[in-house]
Design a protein around this motif. Structure first.
Motif: not given
Length: 172
Positions: A78-80, A83, A87-88, A91-92, A94-95
């Motif tokens: 799910n990592i764009d 990014w 941002e990466k 995301y990690v 938060k997940t």
């Protein structure tokens, strides 16, 4: 595949040591025979961590590694690719904070709360959270350090725009 073939020909129970899982996937670990234990050294390669308990904390069965890598790949997919590192990392972070629960360890699961198995158990302590975060950051090429204090707390530092910032999954 050549390396897997060599590993599979090793006699008896064998330990294969890797610095981390960067570049490894479910398919590569699935091909390893069950007589192999995989040791992911991670940040424990320092003199500070040169003891038997850290050695055993970093050992995994083939089956455990397949499941751990599956969990990491599910996060990574799910990592764009557009990014940036921040941002990466966000995301990690938060997940992981949404999927893992802090659980004060007891004797029966002490080691399972302090290593990559927290991804499977869905609970752990600061050491386990920090190891998982560092491992995923290594896999996605974001510079990350594992930090710990004698007082017993662990966290990470990530490098963003040439400056290190603290990251502490335990706080969330």
């Amino acid at each position: 595949d050549e390396v897997i073939d060599v590993i599979n020909k090793l006699p008896d129970l064998t330990i294969v040591e890797l610095k981390n899982t960067k570049g490894q996937n479910v398919e590569s670990f699935s091909k390893i025979t069950s007589n192999v234990l995989i040791r992911i050294v991670g940040p424990y390669d320092k003199d500070k961590y040169n003891s038997e308990r850290y050695f055993y904390r970093t050992l995994y069965t083939k089956e455990e590694m397949v499941k751990i890598i599956e969990e990491m790949e599910n996060i990574e997919k799910n990592i764009d690719s557009s990014w940036n590192d921040l941002e990466k990392a966000m995301y990690v972070y938060k997940t992981l904070t949404e999927s893992l629960t802090y659980k004060k360890e007891d004797d029966k699961d002490r080691e399972y709360t302090r290593n990559l198995l927290v991804l499977l158990n869905k609970y752990g302590v600061c050491a386990g959270f920090s190891l998982v975060f560092k491992e995923i950051m290594d896999r996605i090429n974001v510079k990350c350090l594992y930090q710990s204090k004698k007082s017993g707390h662990a966290w990470n530092l990530i490098l963003i725009n040439d400056k290190y910032y603290p990251v502490d999954l335990t706080c969330d």
